[in-house]
Design an enzyme around this catalytic site. Structure first.
Site, mmCIF file in Angstrom:
data_model
loop_
_atom_site.group_PDB
_atom_site.id
_atom_site.type_symbol
_atom_site.label_atom_id
_atom_site.label_comp_id
_atom_site.label_asym_id
_atom_site.label_seq_id
_atom_site.Cartn_x
_atom_site.Cartn_y
_atom_site.Cartn_z
ATOM 1 N N ASP A 77 17.771 -1.070 0.940
ATOM 2 C CA ASP A 77 17.639 0.284 1.210
ATOM 3 C C ASP A 77 17.919 0.561 2.620
ATOM 4 O O ASP A 77 17.977 1.779 2.961
ATOM 5 C CB ASP A 77 15.981 0.727 0.719
ATOM 6 C CG ASP A 77 15.928 1.057 -0.531
ATOM 7 O OD1 ASP A 77 16.815 1.547 -1.310
ATOM 8 O OD2 ASP A 77 14.652 0.711 -1.210
ATOM 9 N N HIS A 130 8.737 1.773 -3.026
ATOM 10 C CA HIS A 130 9.787 1.090 -3.745
ATOM 11 C C HIS A 130 11.032 1.870 -3.545
ATOM 12 O O HIS A 130 11.699 1.905 -2.747
ATOM 13 C CB HIS A 130 9.215 1.200 -5.280
ATOM 14 C CG HIS A 130 9.854 0.556 -6.324
ATOM 15 N ND1 HIS A 130 10.934 -0.431 -6.119
ATOM 16 C CD2 HIS A 130 9.609 0.499 -7.866
ATOM 17 C CE1 HIS A 130 11.220 -0.959 -7.309
ATOM 18 N NE2 HIS A 130 10.603 -0.289 -8.411
ATOM 19 N N HIS A 150 10.675 -7.609 1.786
ATOM 20 C CA HIS A 150 10.765 -7.693 0.513
ATOM 21 C C HIS A 150 9.698 -8.640 -0.113
ATOM 22 O O HIS A 150 9.595 -9.781 0.752
ATOM 23 C CB HIS A 150 12.321 -7.833 0.137
ATOM 24 C CG HIS A 150 12.461 -7.588 -1.481
ATOM 25 N ND1 HIS A 150 12.271 -8.246 -2.424
ATOM 26 C CD2 HIS A 150 13.047 -6.404 -1.896
ATOM 27 C CE1 HIS A 150 12.486 -7.773 -3.536
ATOM 28 N NE2 HIS A 150 13.063 -6.461 -3.198
HETATM 29 N N1 ACO Z 1 7.470 -3.167 8.892
HETATM 30 C C1 ACO Z 1 6.658 -4.050 9.317
HETATM 31 N N2 ACO Z 1 5.915 -4.966 8.995
HETATM 32 C C2 ACO Z 1 6.082 -5.227 7.816
HETATM 33 C C3 ACO Z 1 6.988 -4.733 6.949
HETATM 34 C C4 ACO Z 1 7.889 -3.814 7.403
HETATM 35 N N3 ACO Z 1 8.786 -3.218 6.854
HETATM 36 N N4 ACO Z 1 6.999 -5.215 5.652
HETATM 37 C C5 ACO Z 1 6.125 -6.088 5.898
HETATM 38 N N5 ACO Z 1 5.604 -6.196 7.085
HETATM 39 C C6 ACO Z 1 4.435 -7.171 7.655
HETATM 40 C C7 ACO Z 1 3.150 -6.747 6.898
HETATM 41 O O1 ACO Z 1 2.357 -5.959 7.785
HETATM 42 C C8 ACO Z 1 2.697 -8.205 6.801
HETATM 43 O O2 ACO Z 1 2.159 -8.359 8.226
HETATM 44 P P1 ACO Z 1 0.603 -9.304 8.490
HETATM 45 O O3 ACO Z 1 1.018 -10.615 7.670
HETATM 46 O O4 ACO Z 1 0.502 -9.449 9.866
HETATM 47 O O5 ACO Z 1 -0.295 -8.547 7.782
HETATM 48 C C9 ACO Z 1 3.733 -9.248 6.430
HETATM 49 O O6 ACO Z 1 4.854 -8.656 6.808
HETATM 50 C C10 ACO Z 1 3.698 -9.161 5.085
HETATM 51 O O7 ACO Z 1 3.883 -8.359 4.515
HETATM 52 P P2 ACO Z 1 3.485 -7.615 2.947
HETATM 53 O O8 ACO Z 1 3.048 -6.214 2.953
HETATM 54 O O9 ACO Z 1 2.394 -8.579 2.755
HETATM 55 O O10 ACO Z 1 4.516 -8.139 2.060
HETATM 56 P P3 ACO Z 1 4.803 -7.425 0.465
HETATM 57 O O11 ACO Z 1 5.431 -8.373 -0.127
HETATM 58 O O12 ACO Z 1 3.328 -6.897 -0.031
HETATM 59 O O13 ACO Z 1 5.439 -6.204 0.859
HETATM 60 C C11 ACO Z 1 7.296 -4.491 0.843
HETATM 61 C C12 ACO Z 1 6.810 -5.788 0.296
HETATM 62 C C13 ACO Z 1 6.350 -3.259 0.099
HETATM 63 C C14 ACO Z 1 8.751 -4.284 0.376
HETATM 64 C C15 ACO Z 1 6.991 -4.289 2.263
HETATM 65 O O14 ACO Z 1 8.018 -5.254 3.220
HETATM 66 C C16 ACO Z 1 7.299 -3.158 2.702
HETATM 67 O O15 ACO Z 1 6.515 -2.120 2.935
HETATM 68 N N6 ACO Z 1 8.774 -2.727 3.363
HETATM 69 C C17 ACO Z 1 9.136 -1.377 3.617
HETATM 70 C C18 ACO Z 1 9.195 -0.556 2.514
HETATM 71 C C19 ACO Z 1 10.679 -0.892 1.879
HETATM 72 O O16 ACO Z 1 11.469 -1.055 2.575
HETATM 73 N N7 ACO Z 1 10.553 -1.107 0.526
HETATM 74 C C20 ACO Z 1 11.854 -1.201 -0.145
HETATM 75 C C21 ACO Z 1 11.628 -2.438 -0.831
HETATM 76 S S1 ACO Z 1 13.168 -2.845 -1.853
HETATM 77 C C22 ACO Z 1 13.079 -2.045 -3.025
HETATM 78 O O17 ACO Z 1 12.045 -1.562 -3.517
HETATM 79 C C23 ACO Z 1 14.173 -1.730 -3.612
#
Ligand code: ACO
Length: 441
Positions: free
Chosen positions: A371, A276, A315
């Site tokens: 971010d 987050h 996201h």
């Molecule tokens: N890098 C690589 N793969 C990713 C990423 C990433 N940053 N984000 C998602 N994925 C992949 C997942 O592994 C998943 O793959 P799969 O279908 O093969 O299992 C798919 O994309 C879907 O991702 P989820 O994790 O199910 O998406 P969710 O909506 O639960 O997560 C989140 C969203 C937490 C933001 C995620 O994208 C992440 O961890 N990003 C990196 C951290 C980040 O930048 N957070 C800031 C968010 S913005 C904020 O809070 C202000």
């Protein structure tokens, strides 16, 4: 999501057939949602609890009705109280936006003056807060200090517990928006062993933070207007984001009628996590680790292989682009024209270019989020990486408070308490000690 109103003369209901019993149920639809409790009448036997929805991580569950922030993740739209984020970032200051989030409308001149004056009046903290901060270890993380001191404020303002009193609520709102930058700066000054700098009423909200952070021997620190403006804009972009993890924490803790300082501390704690508000710091660590453009393909392969995450990408809601990321990219150019270019920008841009052409990211609809570039600006403004989540918390404070107040005033809200699907052991008897291998006696 915004609900569709059209039913083309058809009943606005959902008919569900339970194939276990053959029974049909008609469930009303309102605002494109059904009430989860309406499903409880679906049961096999009269003594059954009834049907529930199973939705870990709230992927498809609306827990409230809100009029604060609208997001259309597929179209990359973000609006506060109906105003597009792009226009707010261009035409308003953070304090105007904070007023908008709390009161629902932008302030006129007199309202804005009063609002600014009230917030400015509450930027100072009790001297004992300083002593409290002195108690932290020399290398305490500023976000840990921030979370704890926000919670500690509740002991200084016990009347804030009167959450049904609109005057008390407003006082808390002034205090938390006013004091957040002071606590943030004090946490930083403690970590570098420098004396705390008191707030300066003659400076803007963002300018005051820069002064409290970086003033050394000069009588007054006048930050560069481009840098002050950039920080103010970043606060606007982070001010609210509807039912995100920390807003949900604020609402959930506040729903137990805890005082608002404790609720805001819980929200800040939720923001601390690397998925987050901690993500902007993780982006910087990642760019540092990659080090140069040649190493990007190997890093991307590690991400695709599931060994790494591309921080600042992806996201829960935005599946096309994050409108805040586009604004930040432009802002970065303005900041770098004053501070000089952050060399990590080239790695970030190349990373983005490669990722956006790669099937792994395209298929999963992974785009840069707010971010991905914000950390580069914070770094150019000379903020240490550990301060990034704290900066996020300062901007988000107004959003948390707006969400908290909306929750309190919503007659449908009660103490937040999800259900579970119990899959553990059925009732069984506790064995005697001898049956568990204990020696006799
Ligand atoms: N890098 C690589 N793969 C990713 C990423 C990433 N940053 N984000 C998602 N994925 C992949 C997942 O592994 C998943 O793959 P799969 O279908 O093969 O299992 C798919 O994309 C879907 O991702 P989820 O994790 O199910 O998406 P969710 O909506 O639960 O997560 C989140 C969203 C937490 C933001 C995620 O994208 C992440 O961890 N990003 C990196 C951290 C980040 O930048 N957070 C800031 C968010 S913005 C904020 O809070 C202000």
């Amino acid at each position: 999501m915004q609900p569709s109103a059209e039913t083309n003369g058809k009943p606005n209901t959902l008919t569900i057939t339970d194939n276990r019993t053959g029974k049909q149920y008609e469930i009303p639809i309102e605002n494109d949602t059904i009430r989860a409790t309406d499903l409880r009448k679906i049961r096999m036997h009269p003594e059954d609890f009834g049907m529930m929805t199973y939705d870990p991580a709230f992927m498809n569950t609306a827990a409230c009705r809100s009029t604060i922030t609208f997001i259309d993740g597929d179209r990359g739209i973000l609006q506060y109280r109906g105003y597009p984020i792009e226009q707010l970032a261009e035409r308003c200051s953070y304090l105007e936006v904070a007023y908008l989030l709390i009161h629902g409308e932008l302030p006129n001149e007199a309202q804005f003056e009063e609002w600014t004056q009230n917030i400015t009046q509450h930027t100072f903290v009790h001297e004992n807060i300083k002593k409290f901060m002195d108690g932290f270890h020399y290398d305490a993380h500023p976000m840990g200090m921030f979370v704890s001191t926000v919670a500690a404020l509740s002991t200084f303002y016990p009347t804030a517990k009167r959450i049904d009193d609109p005057v008390e609520r407003l006082l808390t709102i002034y205090r938390l928006i006013g004091k957040a930058p002071t606590l943030a700066a004090f946490a930083y000054r403690h970590s570098i062993g420098m004396p705390y700098v008191y707030p300066d009423d003659d400076l803007s909200y963002a300018g005051n933070l820069l002064s409290m952070m970086f003033k050394v021997g000069e009588p007054m620190l006048q930050p560069h207007p481009v840098l002050t403006h950039a920080l103010d804009t970043l606060f606007i972009l982070h001010a609210d984001h509807e039912q995100n993890c920390s807003a949900n924490a604020m609402r959930a803790v506040g729903s137990s009628r805890a005082d608002p300082y404790s609720s805001a501390a819980a929200a800040a704690a939720a923001l601390y996590g690397p998925l987050h508000g901690g993500a902007n710091a993780e982006v910087l660590y990642m760019l540092d680790e990659i080090g140069n453009k040649e190493k990007i393909p190997a890093f991307i392969n590690a991400v695709k292989g599931g060994e790494r995450k591309l921080m600042g990408f992806g996201h829960r809601i935005y599946k096309n682009f994050d409108p805040r990321a586009s604004i930040i990219k432009k802002l970065a150019d303005q900041v770098f024209s004053v501070t000089g270019r952050n060399p990590k920008l080239d790695i970030a841009m190349e990373l983005e270019r490669i990722a956006l052409q790669d099937d792994y990211f395209i298929k999963r609809k992974l785009y840069p989020n707010v971010d991905f570039y914000s950390g580069l600006i914070y770094q150019a403004l000379k903020f240490p990486v550990d301060m990034f989540p704290v900066l996020f918390a300062i901007g988000r404070m107004s959003g948390w408070l707006a969400q908290w107040q909306e929750m309190l005033l919503d007659p449908e809200q009660k103490i937040s308490r999800p259900r579970q699907v119990y899959l553990g052991r059925a009732k069984r008897d506790v064995p005697m000690l001898s049956q568990r291998g204990f020696a006799a006696g």
